[in-house]
Design an enzyme around this catalytic site. Structure first.
Site, PDB file in Angstrom:
ATOM      1  N   GLY A   1       0.811  -1.219   0.000  1.00  0.00           N
ATOM      2  CA  GLY A   1       0.000   0.000   0.000  1.00  0.00           C
ATOM      3  C   GLY A   1       0.842   1.266   0.000  1.00  0.00           C
ATOM      4  O   GLY A   1       2.012   1.263   0.372  1.00  0.00           O
TER       5      GLY A   1
ATOM      6  N   ARG B   1      -2.850   8.137   3.827  1.00  0.00           N
ATOM      7  CA  ARG B   1      -3.152   8.963   4.999  1.00  0.00           C
ATOM      8  C   ARG B   1      -1.912   9.596   5.625  1.00  0.00           C
ATOM      9  O   ARG B   1      -2.011  10.513   6.425  1.00  0.00           O
ATOM     10  CB  ARG B   1      -3.920   8.118   6.037  1.00  0.00           C
TER      11      ARG B   1
ATOM     12  N   GLN C   1       2.910  -6.823  -6.326  1.00  0.00           N
ATOM     13  CA  GLN C   1       1.512  -6.469  -6.598  1.00  0.00           C
ATOM     14  C   GLN C   1       1.572  -5.131  -7.341  1.00  0.00           C
ATOM     15  O   GLN C   1       1.541  -4.067  -6.727  1.00  0.00           O
ATOM     16  CB  GLN C   1       0.732  -6.326  -5.279  1.00  0.00           C
TER      17      GLN C   1
ATOM     18  N   GLY D   1      -6.242  -3.604  -3.303  1.00  0.00           N
ATOM     19  CA  GLY D   1      -6.829  -4.000  -2.028  1.00  0.00           C
ATOM     20  C   GLY D   1      -6.124  -5.174  -1.379  1.00  0.00           C
ATOM     21  O   GLY D   1      -5.314  -5.872  -2.004  1.00  0.00           O
TER      22      GLY D   1
ATOM     23  N   ASN E   1     -11.221  -6.213  13.816  1.00  0.00           N
ATOM     24  CA  ASN E   1     -10.374  -7.129  13.043  1.00  0.00           C
ATOM     25  C   ASN E   1      -8.962  -6.550  13.017  1.00  0.00           C
ATOM     26  O   ASN E   1      -8.752  -5.421  12.583  1.00  0.00           O
ATOM     27  CB  ASN E   1     -10.934  -7.225  11.618  1.00  0.00           C
TER      28      ASN E   1
ATOM     29  N   TYR F   1      40.315  20.038  16.968  1.00  0.00           N
ATOM     30  CA  TYR F   1      39.861  19.144  15.900  1.00  0.00           C
ATOM     31  C   TYR F   1      40.934  18.101  15.628  1.00  0.00           C
ATOM     32  O   TYR F   1      42.082  18.435  15.308  1.00  0.00           O
ATOM     33  CB  TYR F   1      39.559  19.918  14.596  1.00  0.00           C
TER      34      TYR F   1
ATOM     35  N   ALA G   1      44.765  22.849  24.347  1.00  0.00           N
ATOM     36  CA  ALA G   1      43.549  23.514  23.873  1.00  0.00           C
ATOM     37  C   ALA G   1      43.804  24.162  22.516  1.00  0.00           C
ATOM     38  O   ALA G   1      44.871  24.715  22.275  1.00  0.00           O
ATOM     39  CB  ALA G   1      43.122  24.567  24.879  1.00  0.00           C
TER      40      ALA G   1
END
Ligand code: UD1
Ligand code: CA
Length: 477
Positions: free
Chosen positions: A28, A32, A91, A96, A189, A386, A400
């Site tokens: 599907g 929605r 499919q 469906g 269901n 870095y 540092a």
């Protein structure tokens, strides 16, 4: 009239020799959700909806017996799930849920029974699936559906039983076709079924598209089989929350929340302390050893593994990291694909990028960024630095503001710093470059040449002092 749908296969046939397949409907679009991404690839609890369902299926049958029906964006879904080793059935047009099984007829021809799961309902557990399968076999049914009582049944198909106490089902009525009285019924269901393959395909041709969506509804098979005097039963699960489907973004959020809380509860049961679990986002595959403490507002994602006696302080986002025992991660660290040795100390605000390998007892402090590098045992890079494409030995001090200049605009180069080196603050190390064992780099140096073992390198211009210069300038005004 009970009729056994089981086809005995061979002389030694028994319940154990029933050939069982699992089909997962996942073709599907998910209209929605209003999304470019196919519905079943939307994530909850850190994995795609479909991945959760496939994992549950794989606890019931081997991958060779799992068939995923794909359609909308089929290639994308297939690629995302290929690693699971399951089969795919195409499919091409999505007409469906009934049609999804029509196209699987050939694939399922060699089986006696098929368990049908929905690719958008990821909370289902292997225990519930096994219970449904066993119920189907005990009842010798042609079709067995899993039902549940929901507080708010809106949007789901309702189960119409022959009578309140009968396990037999008359039909399933979809929300859009339900009468006001039927809409009040709370037994829904779930979209999980077991079919006798023979009965399924003997009757699937009778489905019609005369309904609100003009689709072949799998749910209509209940009425079809019933009218053909085949046995259709419902097995009601006491674990109603397991059947929730993710049809809307709100439902996805609800499922995600349930999954993550369940994950937190599991971790706590396994001996992990979580102070404020509702604020933590922990993916399904994350592992944490006992006596580790996770503070509020922490995200642990992907395949992250954390050892014992660690503490992850607030606001850390950690993805796919391997963290050994006794590590302290102070607030605000962002880490991905890093390995952290036992007893290391990180943060606050360290940024560890992929292939960072932090040694035992090493320290990485605030505003330090690392990438593709190794920091040896007990070495320290405490501030504003870095370190990329670097091999750093044991007992090294990185001052540092140290920068490995690893990129020349075209290529990346490596910086090698041997054991016991001291790099003074604000140094730039222009790669490729090597600092020998025990060497010193003076603060503020730009290092472009290798430094031998035990040497001092000073790479800056000398300081000039002009006596009285400032006073003279002030007096001129
Ligand atoms: C379906 C049931 C409903 C049940 C609910 C439970 C039908 C007609 N209705 O409704 O009774 O209460 O599940 O969650 O079955 N799919 C395909 N091919 C298609 C259409 C759908 O593979 O042509 C897949 C979807 O990707 C999805 C699953 O089937 O994973 C269910 O389809 P969906 O449209 O979500 O059905 P619901 O409206 O939820
Ligand atoms: Ca659904």
């Amino acid at each position: 009239m009970k009729k056994s749908p089981e086809k005995k296969s061979g002389k030694t046939a028994s319940a154990g020799s029933t050939r069982l397949a699992v089909a997962i409907m996942a073709a599907g679009k998910g209209t929605r959700l209003k999304s470019q991404l196919p519905k079943v690839l939307h994530e909850v609890g850190g994995n795609a909806l479909l991945e959760h369902v496939i994992r549950a299926a794989l606890r019931i049958v081997p991958a060779k017996d799992v068939y995923v029906v794909v359609g909308h964006e089929a290639e994308r879904v297939r690629a995302a799930m290929r690693h699971t080793g399951v089969n795919f059935v195409l499919q091409a047009e999505q007409r469906g849920t009934g049609h999804a099984l029509m196209v699987a007829q050939q694939a399922l021809a060699g089986y006696d029974q098929v368990i049908v799961l929905s690719g958008d309902a990821p909370l289902i557990t292997p225990e519930t699936i096994s219970r449904l399968r066993d119920f189907h076999r005990q009842e010798q049914a042609a079709m067995t559906l899993l039902s549940a009582e929901l507080e708010n049944p809106a949007g789901y198909g309702r189960v119409l039983r022959k009578s309140a106490r009968s396990s037999e089902v008359q039909s399933i009525v979809e929300e859009k076709a339900a009468s006001p009285a039927q809409k009040k019924m709370r037994e829904i269901n779930s979209g999980f079924y077991v079919f006798s393959v023979k009965e399924l395909y003997a009757h699937i041709g009778q489905l019609s598209t005369a309904n609100a969506h003009g689709e072949y509804y799998l749910t209509d098979l209940a009425g079809v089989l019933r009218r053909a005097r085949r046995r259709v039963v419902a097995c009601k699960t006491p674990h109603a929350a397991e059947v929730l489907g993710g049809n809307t973004r709100a439902e996805l959020a609800e499922i995600d929340e349930k999954m993550r809380l369940a994950k937190c509860r599991q971790l706590m049961a396994d001996g992990v302390t979580l102070f404020y679990p509702a604020t933590c986002v922990i993916d399904a595959d994350v592992e944490i050893a006992p006596d580790t403490v996770i503070e509020p507002y922490v995200q642990l994602l992907g395949k992250t593994r954390i050892g014992k006696d660690c503490r992850v302080r607030s606001y850390c986002v950690i993805r796919d990291c391997q963290i050994a025992d006794g590590v302290l991660i102070r607030p605000g660290c962002v880490m991905e694909g890093a390995r952290i040795g036992a007893g290391a100390l990180l943060g606050p605000y360290s940024h560890l990028r992929p292939e960072s390998d932090i040694g035992e007892g090493a320290h990485v402090g605030n505003f330090v960024e690392t990438k593709k590098m190794k920091l040896g045992k007990g070495s320290k890079a405490n501030h504003l630095t870095y370190l990329g494409d670097a091999e750093i030995g044991a007992g090294v001090n990185i001052g540092a503001g140290t920068i490995t200049c690893n990129y020349d605009g075209v290529k990346k180069h490596t910086t090698i710093i041997a054991d016991g080196v001291f790099v003074g603050s604000d140094s730039t190390l222009v790669a490729p470059v090597r600092l020998g064992k025990g060497a010193y780099v003076a603060a503020g140096s730009c290092i472009t040449n290798d430094v031998p073992e035990d040497a001092l390198a000073i790479g800056r211009s000398r300081q000039i002092v002009k006596e009285g210069w400032a006073r003279a300038k002030r007096q001129k005004k």
